[in-house]
Design a protein around this motif. Structure first.
Motif, PDB file in Angstrom:
ATOM      1  N   UNK A  75       0.733  -1.286  -0.053  1.00 26.40           N
ATOM      2  CA  UNK A  75       0.136  -0.017   0.028  1.00 26.40           C
ATOM      3  C   UNK A  75       0.918   1.251  -0.101  1.00 26.40           C
ATOM      4  N   UNK A  76       1.976   1.156   0.963  1.00 19.32           N
ATOM      5  CA  UNK A  76       2.675   2.617   1.013  1.00 19.32           C
ATOM      6  C   UNK A  76       4.179   2.611   0.703  1.00 19.32           C
ATOM      7  N   UNK A  77       4.473   1.423   0.227  1.00 18.33           N
ATOM      8  CA  UNK A  77       6.082   1.278  -0.017  1.00 18.33           C
ATOM      9  C   UNK A  77       6.525   2.402  -1.106  1.00 18.33           C
ATOM     10  N   UNK A  78       5.636   2.632  -2.134  1.00 19.12           N
ATOM     11  CA  UNK A  78       6.331   3.447  -2.984  1.00 19.12           C
ATOM     12  C   UNK A  78       6.324   5.195  -2.646  1.00 19.12           C
ATOM     13  N   UNK A  79       5.087   5.744  -1.955  1.00 26.01           N
ATOM     14  CA  UNK A  79       5.454   6.981  -1.423  1.00 26.01           C
ATOM     15  C   UNK A  79       6.386   7.003  -0.385  1.00 26.01           C
ATOM     16  N   UNK A  80       6.538   5.779   0.411  1.00 26.12           N
ATOM     17  CA  UNK A  80       7.495   5.887   1.365  1.00 26.12           C
ATOM     18  C   UNK A  80       8.990   6.173   0.943  1.00 26.12           C
ATOM     19  N   UNK A 133       8.077  -0.711   6.748  1.00 22.41           N
ATOM     20  CA  UNK A 133       8.192  -0.343   5.506  1.00 22.41           C
ATOM     21  C   UNK A 133       9.088   0.881   5.385  1.00 22.41           C
ATOM     22  N   UNK A 134       8.975   1.922   6.168  1.00 22.61           N
ATOM     23  CA  UNK A 134       9.893   3.262   6.316  1.00 22.61           C
ATOM     24  C   UNK A 134      11.168   2.777   6.763  1.00 22.61           C
ATOM     25  N   UNK A 135      11.204   2.000   7.847  1.00 25.03           N
ATOM     26  CA  UNK A 135      12.461   1.550   8.333  1.00 25.03           C
ATOM     27  C   UNK A 135      13.398   0.673   7.405  1.00 25.03           C
ATOM     28  N   UNK A 136      12.644  -0.265   6.717  1.00 23.53           N
ATOM     29  CA  UNK A 136      13.553  -1.327   5.915  1.00 23.53           C
ATOM     30  C   UNK A 136      14.054  -0.317   4.730  1.00 23.53           C
ATOM     31  N   UNK A 137      13.235   0.664   3.975  1.00 23.64           N
ATOM     32  CA  UNK A 137      13.559   1.265   2.937  1.00 23.64           C
ATOM     33  C   UNK A 137      14.922   2.391   3.372  1.00 23.64           C
ATOM     34  N   UNK A 138      14.558   2.909   4.662  1.00 20.39           N
ATOM     35  CA  UNK A 138      15.742   3.600   5.150  1.00 20.39           C
ATOM     36  C   UNK A 138      16.807   3.046   5.438  1.00 20.39           C
ATOM     37  N   UNK A 139      16.652   1.877   5.829  1.00 16.60           N
ATOM     38  CA  UNK A 139      17.891   0.850   6.397  1.00 16.60           C
ATOM     39  C   UNK A 139      18.652   0.507   5.160  1.00 16.60           C
ATOM     40  N   UNK A 364      14.244   3.466  -5.403  1.00 16.89           N
ATOM     41  CA  UNK A 364      14.625   2.012  -5.823  1.00 16.89           C
ATOM     42  C   UNK A 364      14.322   1.092  -4.848  1.00 16.89           C
ATOM     43  N   UNK A 365      14.886   1.074  -3.626  1.00 12.87           N
ATOM     44  CA  UNK A 365      14.459  -0.129  -2.752  1.00 12.87           C
ATOM     45  C   UNK A 365      12.934   0.033  -2.250  1.00 12.87           C
ATOM     46  N   UNK A 366      12.349   1.064  -2.463  1.00 15.91           N
ATOM     47  CA  UNK A 366      11.016   1.062  -2.052  1.00 15.91           C
ATOM     48  C   UNK A 366      10.099   0.665  -3.338  1.00 15.91           C
ATOM     49  N   UNK A 367      10.495   0.958  -4.528  1.00 14.73           N
ATOM     50  CA  UNK A 367       9.912   0.313  -5.995  1.00 14.73           C
ATOM     51  C   UNK A 367       9.977  -1.253  -5.854  1.00 14.73           C
ATOM     52  N   UNK A 368      11.101  -1.487  -5.434  1.00 19.72           N
ATOM     53  CA  UNK A 368      11.415  -3.130  -5.169  1.00 19.72           C
ATOM     54  C   UNK A 368      10.552  -3.644  -4.375  1.00 19.72           C
ATOM     55  N   UNK A 369      10.517  -3.279  -2.987  1.00 16.75           N
ATOM     56  CA  UNK A 369       9.944  -3.619  -1.796  1.00 16.75           C
ATOM     57  C   UNK A 369       8.266  -3.537  -2.194  1.00 16.75           C
TER      58      UNK A 369
END
Length: 431
Positions: A75-80, A133-139, A364-369
């Motif tokens: 739901x929110x990975x892309x905006x994240x 979601x936010x943590x993993x993309x940032x991490x 990139x990470x968010x799009x993949x996730x």
């Protein structure tokens, strides 16, 4: 990157090989993640056991609960990702872990007052998923700012080993806590682990490069589209994404069925369930430890498809497990799956980080996730449905075969003709 930050990154590094053991900031990040991952592994055991044993959840309800834990990625990975690319990633990680401390901690609190319901478990799973979601993309976007490019495979291998070690010790610890203080009380360990993770991240001195100023016309939708175009337009990345998404779809089915399979088909007691799953995580530990060496021997690009199609093939024996001594087939197959998945994840993550420009790393990470984790909740629901319609064992066997077969996406791609991961400036690395 600032000169001071580069000095910190290079501290203790040599030209003769990795020296991450002497890089204080990476060790802090690694240590905090070790504690946090262990706590999360405890919850992976405690949450479904709490639903099955304490609240009498059905197979379908357990599947929904599994799906709820990963729903946020769809739901929110892309905006994240677009938001993270314009924000200090260290700060995002701290806030997310503080929120998860409160969210997970609400479960034992509700249980203590006798008001715990399945509705709350669903809500906790979704809310914690948003923070994840936010943590993993940032991490994943933060690691390249702490280590040099040539150390990425080593760093990701260490972090992958941490995840596998957590899967090894966490379920055993979780089952022990479930036996002694109950499933709800066991989740307290996960809540406390987030507090320790926050302290470790706060101790990191390296500051990442200041995010570039966003253009005036850089709307959220446009930034999201840039990340998607890069991933889907890249001739190798899109095949890696297809492979991972398909594998995760069937892995979601496996996750929804594994606990029910152990308890209701193999008749493994709740206290021993975590121990069986902990024994199977040995494969994941070995995968993290040997991913770098295997990449050197076989090739850092070739290992991506070899890990799936060659190393992962024997995992299907898990569905053939029987009560009694035959139960050992489950941790054997699960261990093979853990080894294969860890080697694959270390290799494909290192590849993604190597070919992506820094300003696109978060997107990139968010799009993949978004793609690959978005299939997990679908798999969870599908696992619950198929387990009900055709039986738990046949559904588990189908899921394991599907997980292995996903590797053909990367085999039938330009990656098959490469031995090693290309550098960011090479023609192969470009979309």
């Amino acid at each position: 990157m600032t000169e001071a930050a580069q000095d910190v990154r290079d501290a203790g590094a040599t030209d003769h090989g990795p020296s991450l053991w002497r890089q204080r900031d990476f060790m802090l990040l690694w240590g905090g993640q070790t504690v946090s991952e262990t706590g999360s592994a405890v919850t992976e055991v405690a949450l479904p056991l709490l639903a099955v044993v304490a609240l009498g959840a059905s197979t379908f309800q357990v599947g929904l609960l599994t799906a709820a834990t990963t729903l946020a990625f769809a739901v929110i990975a892309l905006p994240a990702g677009a938001m993270v690319d314009g924000t200090a990633k260290r700060s995002v990680m701290i806030v997310c872990n503080l929120l998860r401390l409160v969210i997970i901690g609400s479960v034992p609190l509700a249980a203590a007052f006798g008001v715990l319901t399945m509705a709350q478990l669903y809500a906790v799973a979704v809310a914690a998923g948003v923070c994840s979601v936010f943590f993993d993309v940032s991490y994943q976007s933060y690691v390249p700012s702490l280590v040099r490019a040539e150390h990425l495979m080593n760093a990701n291998g260490k972090l992958g080993t941490t995840q596998a070690l957590a899967q090894f010790g966490g379920p055993g610890l979780g089952s022990g806590l479930v036996w002694s203080v109950g499933a709800a009380g066991a989740m307290t360990a996960d809540a406390l682990s987030y507090a320790l993770s926050v302290l470790s991240v706060l101790g990191i001195r390296t500051r990442e490069e200041r995010p570039r100023a966003r253009p005036a016309d850089g709307t959220l939708r446009r930034r999201i589209a840039e990340g998607l175009r890069f991933v889907l337009g890249h001739r190798i990345l899109r095949r890696v994404v297809a492979c991972t998404a398909t594998a995760n779809l069937f892995s979601g089915m496996v996750s929804a069925l594994a606990m029910v399979f152990l308890v209701r088909v193999l008749h493994v007691g709740p206290a021993l369930t975590g121990l069986v799953m902990a024994a199977s995580a040995v494969g994941g530990i070995a995968g993290g430890l040997f991913a770098g060496r295997l990449a050197e021997r076989l090739g850092s690009a070739r290992i991506i498809w070899v890990s799936m199609l060659v190393f992962g093939a024997p995992q299907v024996v898990a569905a053939a497990a029987r009560p009694g001594w035959g139960v050992l087939l489950f941790p054997l197959g699960w261990g093979v799956a853990g080894f294969s998945a860890t080697v694959y994840n270390v290799a494909q993550l290192s590849y993604r980080q190597s070919v992506t420009p820094p300003e696109l790393m978060g997107r990139m990470n968010a799009a993949v996730r978004w793609v690959v984790w978005g299939t997990l909740p679908v798999g969870g629901v599908l696992g619950g449905l198929l387990g009900t319609l055709i039986g738990i064992r046949p559904a588990l066997g189908l899921a394991l075969v599907g997980t292995w077969a996903a590797g053909w996406f990367v085999f039938f791609s330009p990656l098959r003709h490469l031995r090693d991961v290309p550098g960011p400036g090479s023609a192969t690395a470009a979309p």
